[in-house]
Design a protein around this motif. Structure first.
Motif, PDB file in Angstrom:
ATOM      1  N   GLU A   1       0.824  -1.209   0.000  1.00 15.98           N
ATOM      2  CA  GLU A   1       0.000   0.000   0.000  1.00 15.98           C
ATOM      3  C   GLU A   1       0.859   1.260   0.000  1.00 15.98           C
ATOM      4  N   VAL A   2       0.226   2.367  -0.355  1.00 20.40           N
ATOM      5  CA  VAL A   2       0.777   3.703  -0.162  1.00 20.40           C
ATOM      6  C   VAL A   2       0.077   4.302   1.052  1.00 20.40           C
ATOM      7  N   VAL A   3       0.819   5.055   1.851  1.00 24.60           N
ATOM      8  CA  VAL A   3       0.223   5.721   3.014  1.00 24.60           C
ATOM      9  C   VAL A   3       0.627   7.193   3.029  1.00 24.60           C
ATOM     10  N   VAL A   4      -0.197   7.991   3.686  1.00 21.74           N
ATOM     11  CA  VAL A   4       0.155   9.383   3.963  1.00 21.74           C
ATOM     12  C   VAL A   4       0.003   9.633   5.457  1.00 21.74           C
ATOM     13  N   VAL A   5       0.735  10.615   5.943  1.00 19.14           N
ATOM     14  CA  VAL A   5       0.625  11.059   7.329  1.00 19.14           C
ATOM     15  C   VAL A   5       0.172  12.510   7.308  1.00 19.14           C
ATOM     16  N   THR A   6      -0.828  12.824   8.102  1.00 19.23           N
ATOM     17  CA  THR A   6      -1.393  14.168   8.081  1.00 19.23           C
ATOM     18  C   THR A   6      -0.955  15.006   9.275  1.00 19.23           C
ATOM     19  N   GLY A   7      -1.113  16.304   9.111  1.00 18.24           N
ATOM     20  CA  GLY A   7      -1.118  17.206  10.239  1.00 18.24           C
ATOM     21  C   GLY A   7      -2.534  17.242  10.795  1.00 18.24           C
TER      22      GLY A   7
ATOM     23  N   GLN B   1      -8.501  21.082   1.454  1.00 16.82           N
ATOM     24  CA  GLN B   1      -7.924  21.229   2.794  1.00 16.82           C
ATOM     25  C   GLN B   1      -7.210  19.943   3.211  1.00 16.82           C
ATOM     26  N   ALA B   2      -7.818  18.827   2.886  1.00 19.10           N
ATOM     27  CA  ALA B   2      -7.225  17.534   3.238  1.00 19.10           C
ATOM     28  C   ALA B   2      -5.886  17.346   2.537  1.00 19.10           C
ATOM     29  N   LEU B   3      -5.821  17.669   1.250  1.00 19.04           N
ATOM     30  CA  LEU B   3      -4.557  17.554   0.529  1.00 19.04           C
ATOM     31  C   LEU B   3      -3.488  18.445   1.152  1.00 19.04           C
ATOM     32  N   GLY B   4      -3.886  19.640   1.567  1.00 15.82           N
ATOM     33  CA  GLY B   4      -2.936  20.560   2.176  1.00 15.82           C
ATOM     34  C   GLY B   4      -2.433  20.112   3.532  1.00 15.82           C
ATOM     35  N   ALA B   5      -3.154  19.184   4.153  1.00 18.37           N
ATOM     36  CA  ALA B   5      -2.759  18.688   5.470  1.00 18.37           C
ATOM     37  C   ALA B   5      -1.845  17.473   5.398  1.00 18.37           C
ATOM     38  N   ILE B   6      -1.580  16.959   4.197  1.00 19.11           N
ATOM     39  CA  ILE B   6      -0.703  15.794   4.053  1.00 19.11           C
ATOM     40  C   ILE B   6       0.751  16.234   4.222  1.00 19.11           C
ATOM     41  N   ARG B   7       1.393  15.681   5.224  1.00 18.13           N
ATOM     42  CA  ARG B   7       2.760  16.064   5.548  1.00 18.13           C
ATOM     43  C   ARG B   7       3.805  15.118   4.958  1.00 18.13           C
ATOM     44  N   LEU B   8       3.472  13.821   4.899  1.00 14.96           N
ATOM     45  CA  LEU B   8       4.457  12.816   4.517  1.00 14.96           C
ATOM     46  C   LEU B   8       3.788  11.698   3.732  1.00 14.96           C
ATOM     47  N   VAL B   9       4.577  11.029   2.898  1.00 12.10           N
ATOM     48  CA  VAL B   9       4.106   9.927   2.070  1.00 12.10           C
ATOM     49  C   VAL B   9       5.052   8.748   2.264  1.00 12.10           C
ATOM     50  N   GLY B  10       4.517   7.532   2.285  1.00 13.00           N
ATOM     51  CA  GLY B  10       5.345   6.337   2.426  1.00 13.00           C
ATOM     52  C   GLY B  10       4.617   5.104   1.941  1.00 13.00           C
ATOM     53  N   LEU B  11       5.133   3.955   2.333  1.00 13.69           N
ATOM     54  CA  LEU B  11       4.569   2.668   1.933  1.00 13.69           C
ATOM     55  C   LEU B  11       4.241   1.848   3.173  1.00 13.69           C
ATOM     56  N   ALA B  12       3.418   0.816   2.971  1.00 15.98           N
ATOM     57  CA  ALA B  12       3.062  -0.064   4.075  1.00 15.98           C
ATOM     58  C   ALA B  12       2.831  -1.479   3.573  1.00 15.98           C
ATOM     59  N   ASN B  13       3.038  -2.431   4.453  1.00 16.57           N
ATOM     60  CA  ASN B  13       2.594  -3.803   4.268  1.00 16.57           C
ATOM     61  C   ASN B  13       1.494  -4.032   5.296  1.00 16.57           C
ATOM     62  N   ASP B  14       0.260  -3.989   4.834  1.00 13.97           N
ATOM     63  CA  ASP B  14      -0.890  -4.147   5.718  1.00 13.97           C
ATOM     64  C   ASP B  14      -1.294  -5.621   5.715  1.00 13.97           C
ATOM     65  N   VAL B  15      -0.786  -6.372   6.671  1.00 14.67           N
ATOM     66  CA  VAL B  15      -1.015  -7.811   6.720  1.00 14.67           C
ATOM     67  C   VAL B  15      -2.482  -8.111   7.026  1.00 14.67           C
ATOM     68  N   SER B  16      -3.030  -9.095   6.317  1.00 16.05           N
ATOM     69  CA  SER B  16      -4.397  -9.552   6.556  1.00 16.05           C
ATOM     70  C   SER B  16      -4.392 -11.052   6.831  1.00 16.05           C
ATOM     71  N   LEU B  17      -5.324 -11.481   7.658  1.00 15.12           N
ATOM     72  CA  LEU B  17      -5.548 -12.901   7.910  1.00 15.12           C
ATOM     73  C   LEU B  17      -6.853 -13.263   7.220  1.00 15.12           C
ATOM     74  N   ARG B  18      -6.728 -13.697   5.964  1.00 16.71           N
ATOM     75  CA  ARG B  18      -7.884 -13.813   5.066  1.00 16.71           C
ATOM     76  C   ARG B  18      -8.955 -14.777   5.572  1.00 16.71           C
ATOM     77  N   HIS B  19      -8.550 -15.850   6.220  1.00 16.40           N
ATOM     78  CA  HIS B  19      -9.538 -16.831   6.636  1.00 16.40           C
ATOM     79  C   HIS B  19     -10.313 -16.390   7.877  1.00 16.40           C
ATOM     80  N   LEU B  20      -9.836 -15.346   8.559  1.00 15.42           N
ATOM     81  CA  LEU B  20     -10.573 -14.801   9.704  1.00 15.42           C
ATOM     82  C   LEU B  20     -11.536 -13.692   9.302  1.00 15.42           C
ATOM     83  N   ILE B  21     -11.336 -13.116   8.118  1.00 14.98           N
ATOM     84  CA  ILE B  21     -12.134 -11.958   7.717  1.00 14.98           C
ATOM     85  C   ILE B  21     -13.615 -12.273   7.554  1.00 14.98           C
ATOM     86  N   PRO B  22     -14.005 -13.339   6.835  1.00  6.28           N
ATOM     87  CA  PRO B  22     -15.448 -13.558   6.631  1.00  6.28           C
ATOM     88  C   PRO B  22     -16.231 -13.681   7.934  1.00  6.28           C
TER      89      PRO B  22
END
Length: 333
Positions: A140-146, A156-177
């Motif tokens: 994923e791509v992530v942003v950090v806001t003020g 206004q939301a775009l103007g509040a974005i301070r930083l940009v980065g990446l993430a690995n958002d782990v999911s446990l697929r068999h627990l989701i349903p």
């Protein structure tokens, strides 16, 4: 400007990192942690910017930046809210579990509240207590806001974005349903998320950051083989301005809020679900998409979910093929 946190205590020590990720300068005399810098961003930014300039010019003492010494830039955050901006991904994973895709998903962003009390460092192992849970990585791509005011507009939301980065958002697929069937959303199926070694200010990304999107390929290797090369700026139904404004519709967001894009996902040239890299496509940013395509094409998924010992690498490159945010590099344990 690129910022990181070296491992130290609960919240790390703030450092400024050179553009090539080779060197760092201690920034703790300006702000002890990244959260402290975000809390008073307008006052801190000039001094941090000057430090970054001095680092690039080798005008101050510097030390080698080693990504294995980096904590998550925000080892813990006041808020982590993850969206599903790539509706192609939502459609595929819902199809995999036999769920319809309401038309509203194309017009109203999805977002869930994730656990923000502890982010994994970019070289930390992915803990998986039970392989039967169906562990999956998600690039994923992530942003950090003020601070974002209640009812903020997209601008206004775009103007509040301070930083940009990446993430690995782990999911446990068999627990989701089972969790979703209770009608109360994700919890156990969403363990700790991993952040990239550095976060970057939007201005330092130049033309790669425009219209609230990161216009670079998200590079993913799985067990040493190319797995994903999706263009993060394409097929993104909801840009980050829209996602942040959506999150702030009924409540203000505090400085240090992290907002995720959801799994980066590209459609195929024919408008379909896309293809593997080996088949000439952009590949995928999670195992669930590949498994869905395998099922559609062959009647069953062939690729297993994560097993102990599996490895994943996630990064984005500049024009010289150098990592922009560093590399998330993890092994399942």
């Amino acid at each position: 400007m690129k910022l990181a946190s070296l491992k130290h205590g609960r919240d790390g020590t703030l450092v400024v990192v050179s553009a090539d990720l080779a060197w760092y300068a201690d920034a703790s005399h300006i702000a002890p942690t990244l959260q402290a810098a975000l809390d008073d961003w307008d006052a801190m930014l000039p001094a941090l910017g000057n430090l970054a300039t001095d680092l690039e010019h080798e005008a101050i003492p510097r030390q080698r930046f080693h990504e294995h010494q980096a904590a998550a830039p925000l080892p813990r955050a006041y808020q982590w809210a993850d969206g599903s901006a790539y509706v192609n991904h939502v459609a595929l994973v819902r199809q995999a579990r036999g769920a319809d895709l309401p038309d509203s998903f194309w017009h109203d962003p999805l977002i869930y509240q994730g656990g923000s009390d502890g982010f994994l460092a970019p070289r930390d192992p992915i803990p998986l207590a039970d392989e039967a849970w169906g562990g999956d990585f998600e690039g994923e791509v992530v942003v950090v806001t003020g601070d974002v005011p209640l009812g903020a507009s997209r601008e206004q939301a775009l103007g509040a974005i301070r930083l940009v980065g990446l993430a690995n958002d782990v999911s446990l697929r068999h627990l989701i349903p089972g969790e979703l069937a209770k009608g109360f959303g994700f919890f156990q199926s969403k363990p700790a998320t991993t952040l990239s070694p550095v976060l970057v200010t939007p201005d330092a990304l130049g033309p790669w950051w425009r219209e609230g999107k990161l216009h670079r390929r998200l590079m993913i290797e799985f067990n040493g083989q190319p797995f994903g090369r999706a263009e993060a700026g394409e097929d993104m139904t909801f840009d980050f301005g829209t996602l942040v404004a959506h999150a702030a519709k009924t409540r203000a967001l505090g400085a240090g809020t992290i907002i995720g894009s959801g799994t980066v996902s590209n459609r195929g040239a024919d408008g379909g679900p896309g293809a593997t890299i080996a088949a000439g496509g952009a590949g995928y940013s999670c195992l669930a998409e590949l498994r869905t395509v395998e099922t559609l094409e062959g009647g069953e998924a062939r690729t297993p979910f994560l097993k102990r010992g599996d490895s994943v690498r996630i990064w984005a490159e500049d024009d010289r093929h150098h990592p922009i945010f560093g590399v998330i590099e993890q092994t399942v344990s």
